[in-house]
Design a protein around this motif. Structure first.
Motif, PDB file in Angstrom:
ATOM      1  N   ILE A 164     -50.582 132.242  30.239  1.00 24.17           N
ATOM      2  CA  ILE A 164     -50.138 131.186  29.316  1.00 24.17           C
ATOM      3  C   ILE A 164     -50.373 129.833  29.958  1.00 24.17           C
ATOM      4  CG2 ILE A 164     -48.140 130.068  28.258  1.00 24.17           C
ATOM      5  CD1 ILE A 164     -47.075 132.652  27.457  1.00 24.17           C
ATOM      6  N   THR A 165     -50.919 128.929  29.173  1.00 21.21           N
ATOM      7  CA  THR A 165     -51.050 127.534  29.585  1.00 21.21           C
ATOM      8  C   THR A 165     -50.257 126.691  28.601  1.00 21.21           C
ATOM      9  OG1 THR A 165     -53.272 127.927  30.467  1.00 21.21           O
ATOM     10  CG2 THR A 165     -52.664 125.632  30.002  1.00 21.21           C
ATOM     11  N   VAL A 166     -49.306 125.921  29.126  1.00 20.47           N
ATOM     12  CA  VAL A 166     -48.532 124.998  28.296  1.00 20.47           C
ATOM     13  C   VAL A 166     -49.296 123.681  28.256  1.00 20.47           C
ATOM     14  CG1 VAL A 166     -46.364 123.703  28.102  1.00 20.47           C
ATOM     15  CG2 VAL A 166     -46.332 126.091  28.857  1.00 20.47           C
ATOM     16  N   ILE A 167     -49.573 123.207  27.057  1.00 22.31           N
ATOM     17  CA  ILE A 167     -50.260 121.921  26.941  1.00 22.31           C
ATOM     18  C   ILE A 167     -49.239 120.839  26.602  1.00 22.31           C
ATOM     19  CG2 ILE A 167     -52.509 122.921  26.425  1.00 22.31           C
ATOM     20  CD1 ILE A 167     -52.144 122.397  23.528  1.00 22.31           C
ATOM     21  N   GLY A 168     -49.457 119.660  27.165  1.00 24.19           N
ATOM     22  CA  GLY A 168     -48.496 118.562  27.041  1.00 24.19           C
ATOM     23  C   GLY A 168     -48.581 117.800  25.744  1.00 24.19           C
ATOM     24  N   GLN A 169     -49.764 117.722  25.167  1.00 26.71           N
ATOM     25  CA  GLN A 169     -49.991 117.004  23.907  1.00 26.71           C
ATOM     26  C   GLN A 169     -51.062 117.758  23.126  1.00 26.71           C
ATOM     27  OE1 GLN A 169     -48.400 114.304  22.662  1.00 26.71           O
ATOM     28  NE2 GLN A 169     -47.072 114.328  24.457  1.00 26.71           N
ATOM     29  N   PRO A 170     -51.016 117.705  21.805  1.00 31.06           N
ATOM     30  CA  PRO A 170     -52.027 118.407  21.016  1.00 31.06           C
ATOM     31  C   PRO A 170     -53.465 118.009  21.370  1.00 31.06           C
ATOM     32  CG  PRO A 170     -50.238 117.713  19.599  1.00 31.06           C
ATOM     33  CD  PRO A 170     -49.993 117.105  20.949  1.00 31.06           C
ATOM     34  N   ASP A 171     -53.675 116.781  21.753  1.00 29.21           N
ATOM     35  CA  ASP A 171     -55.024 116.303  22.055  1.00 29.21           C
ATOM     36  C   ASP A 171     -55.667 117.044  23.229  1.00 29.21           C
ATOM     37  OD1 ASP A 171     -56.932 114.418  21.059  1.00 29.21           O
ATOM     38  OD2 ASP A 171     -56.728 113.336  22.951  1.00 29.21           O
ATOM     39  N   GLU A 172     -54.865 117.677  24.076  1.00 24.83           N
ATOM     40  CA  GLU A 172     -55.395 118.411  25.223  1.00 24.83           C
ATOM     41  C   GLU A 172     -56.256 119.603  24.804  1.00 24.83           C
ATOM     42  OE1 GLU A 172     -52.396 119.396  28.154  1.00 24.83           O
ATOM     43  OE2 GLU A 172     -51.485 117.420  27.935  1.00 24.83           O
ATOM     44  N   ILE A 173     -56.117 120.046  23.559  1.00 26.40           N
ATOM     45  CA  ILE A 173     -56.920 121.180  23.096  1.00 26.40           C
ATOM     46  C   ILE A 173     -58.402 120.814  23.083  1.00 26.40           C
ATOM     47  CG2 ILE A 173     -56.744 120.724  20.614  1.00 26.40           C
ATOM     48  CD1 ILE A 173     -56.597 124.170  22.380  1.00 26.40           C
ATOM     49  N   ARG A 174     -58.724 119.538  22.988  1.00 25.52           N
ATOM     50  CA  ARG A 174     -60.127 119.114  23.004  1.00 25.52           C
ATOM     51  C   ARG A 174     -60.821 119.556  24.294  1.00 25.52           C
ATOM     52  NH1 ARG A 174     -60.882 115.472  18.850  1.00 25.52           N
ATOM     53  NH2 ARG A 174     -59.012 114.431  18.101  1.00 25.52           N
ATOM     54  N   ASP A 175     -60.183 119.314  25.438  1.00 24.65           N
ATOM     55  CA  ASP A 175     -60.772 119.704  26.723  1.00 24.65           C
ATOM     56  C   ASP A 175     -60.798 121.226  26.886  1.00 24.65           C
ATOM     57  OD1 ASP A 175     -61.322 117.097  27.495  1.00 24.65           O
ATOM     58  OD2 ASP A 175     -59.397 116.846  28.516  1.00 24.65           O
ATOM     59  N   ILE A 176     -59.802 121.903  26.323  1.00 25.42           N
ATOM     60  CA  ILE A 176     -59.762 123.356  26.408  1.00 25.42           C
ATOM     61  C   ILE A 176     -60.927 123.960  25.626  1.00 25.42           C
ATOM     62  CG2 ILE A 176     -58.424 125.396  25.708  1.00 25.42           C
ATOM     63  CD1 ILE A 176     -55.894 123.574  26.369  1.00 25.42           C
ATOM     64  N   VAL A 177     -61.183 123.439  24.444  1.00 25.10           N
ATOM     65  CA  VAL A 177     -62.317 123.918  23.642  1.00 25.10           C
ATOM     66  C   VAL A 177     -63.620 123.670  24.392  1.00 25.10           C
ATOM     67  CG1 VAL A 177     -63.668 123.439  21.540  1.00 25.10           C
ATOM     68  CG2 VAL A 177     -61.189 123.821  21.388  1.00 25.10           C
ATOM     69  N   LYS A 178     -63.774 122.463  24.939  1.00 23.96           N
ATOM     70  CA  LYS A 178     -64.997 122.146  25.697  1.00 23.96           C
ATOM     71  C   LYS A 178     -65.183 123.081  26.888  1.00 23.96           C
ATOM     72  CE  LYS A 178     -65.201 117.350  24.277  1.00 23.96           C
ATOM     73  NZ  LYS A 178     -64.890 115.972  24.605  1.00 23.96           N
ATOM     74  N   LYS A 179     -64.094 123.372  27.599  1.00 24.95           N
ATOM     75  CA  LYS A 179     -64.139 124.280  28.743  1.00 24.95           C
ATOM     76  C   LYS A 179     -64.608 125.671  28.319  1.00 24.95           C
ATOM     77  CE  LYS A 179     -60.669 126.592  30.391  1.00 24.95           C
ATOM     78  NZ  LYS A 179     -59.376 127.018  30.835  1.00 24.95           N
ATOM     79  N   HIS A 180     -64.077 126.168  27.226  1.00 25.11           N
ATOM     80  CA  HIS A 180     -64.471 127.489  26.745  1.00 25.11           C
ATOM     81  C   HIS A 180     -65.924 127.504  26.268  1.00 25.11           C
ATOM     82  CE1 HIS A 180     -60.876 130.084  26.897  1.00 25.11           C
ATOM     83  NE2 HIS A 180     -60.218 128.942  26.865  1.00 25.11           N
ATOM     84  N   LEU A 181     -66.336 126.429  25.636  1.00 20.20           N
ATOM     85  CA  LEU A 181     -67.750 126.346  25.195  1.00 20.20           C
ATOM     86  C   LEU A 181     -68.693 126.285  26.387  1.00 20.20           C
ATOM     87  CD1 LEU A 181     -67.373 123.923  22.155  1.00 20.20           C
ATOM     88  CD2 LEU A 181     -68.072 126.327  22.071  1.00 20.20           C
ATOM     89  N   GLU A 182     -68.342 125.515  27.402  1.00 17.97           N
ATOM     90  CA  GLU A 182     -69.191 125.408  28.591  1.00 17.97           C
ATOM     91  C   GLU A 182     -69.245 126.737  29.338  1.00 17.97           C
ATOM     92  OE1 GLU A 182     -67.600 122.091  30.780  1.00 17.97           O
ATOM     93  OE2 GLU A 182     -68.331 120.651  29.280  1.00 17.97           O
ATOM     94  N   GLY A 183     -68.166 127.502  29.293  1.00 18.65           N
ATOM     95  CA  GLY A 183     -68.131 128.803  29.953  1.00 18.65           C
ATOM     96  C   GLY A 183     -69.068 129.812  29.312  1.00 18.65           C
ATOM     97  N   ARG A 184     -69.550 129.525  28.123  1.00 25.03           N
ATOM     98  CA  ARG A 184     -70.453 130.417  27.420  1.00 25.03           C
ATOM     99  C   ARG A 184     -71.911 130.147  27.769  1.00 25.03           C
ATOM    100  NH1 ARG A 184     -69.024 132.598  22.360  1.00 25.03           N
ATOM    101  NH2 ARG A 184     -66.821 132.905  22.328  1.00 25.03           N
ATOM    102  N   LYS A 185     -72.163 128.993  28.400  1.00 32.81           N
ATOM    103  CA  LYS A 185     -73.566 128.603  28.705  1.00 32.81           C
ATOM    104  C   LYS A 185     -74.089 129.343  29.890  1.00 32.81           C
ATOM    105  CE  LYS A 185     -73.110 124.072  26.647  1.00 32.81           C
ATOM    106  NZ  LYS A 185     -73.034 122.674  26.824  1.00 32.81           N
TER     107      LYS A 185
END
Length: 185
Positions: A164-185
């Motif tokens: 589980i990762t607790v995020i501090g603000q909803p906007d943090e999901i942007r970096d999480i999505v980018k991280k997951h997308l980059e992990g697919r490359k």
């Protein structure tokens, strides 16, 4: 390959509009496959904030909890059909259940099963810090709420749980999505 997200919404109105807006932007920007899972209280609150039609038009695959296993989200999580589970925003009730290992609702059960299946869980609890917060109600009025120690302690317990990762603000999901997308490359 498309990033697949199971997005759970509980009965929390704080940051609800921001969460919907961010997820709509991210879905368009990155062509995400997002399925929305509303808790029973989540459906009530989304309708109270007059966001239900906007949510359904932005995310046609929106489902409402009938029981802890209907819709059968846990099966799809266990079979790897989602890259991660996002619960945003989350009530203190859902946070407390997950922290205590209780899985008697659709989203608390989904979190438990995702953790067992090593599917990352990201959760944004509205109640994270001691003190008061001011939230906007439907119609623009504001409400000041005082955080309870028991709710803060449950969030702190979540932060220590593997998977589980607790995020501090909803906007943090942007970096999480980018991280997951980059992990697919």
């Amino acid at each position: 390959m498309t990033l697949r997200i199971a997005w759970g919404i509980t009965g929390c109105g704080d940051y609800l509009k921001e969460s919907v807006d961010i997820m709509k932007e991210l879905t368009k920007e990155h062509n995400l496959e997002v399925r929305v899972y509303l808790s029973q209280a989540g459906e009530t609150v989304v309708k109270w904030y007059k966001l239900f039609n906007e949510l359904k038009s932005g995310f046609p695959r929106t489902f409402v909890e009938k029981s802890p296993n209907i819709p059968f989200l846990v099966g799809d999580l266990q079979l790897g059909k989602y890259d991660f589970l996002l619960i945003m925003p989350s009530t203190s009730n859902t946070v407390g259940k997950i922290a205590a290992g209780i899985s008697d609702t659709l989203l608390s059960n989904a979190a438990a099963q995702a953790m067992k299946g090593k599917v990352p869980v990201y959760i944004f609890p509205a109640d994270q810090k001691r003190g008061e917060i001011t939230t906007e109600l439907p119609g623009g009025k504001t409400l000041t709420l005082t955080m309870r120690d028991v709710d803060i302690e449950a969030v702190d317990k979540l932060r220590k749980m593997p998977g589980i990762t607790v995020i501090g603000q909803p906007d943090e999901i942007r970096d999480i999505v980018k991280k997951h997308l980059e992990g697919r490359k």
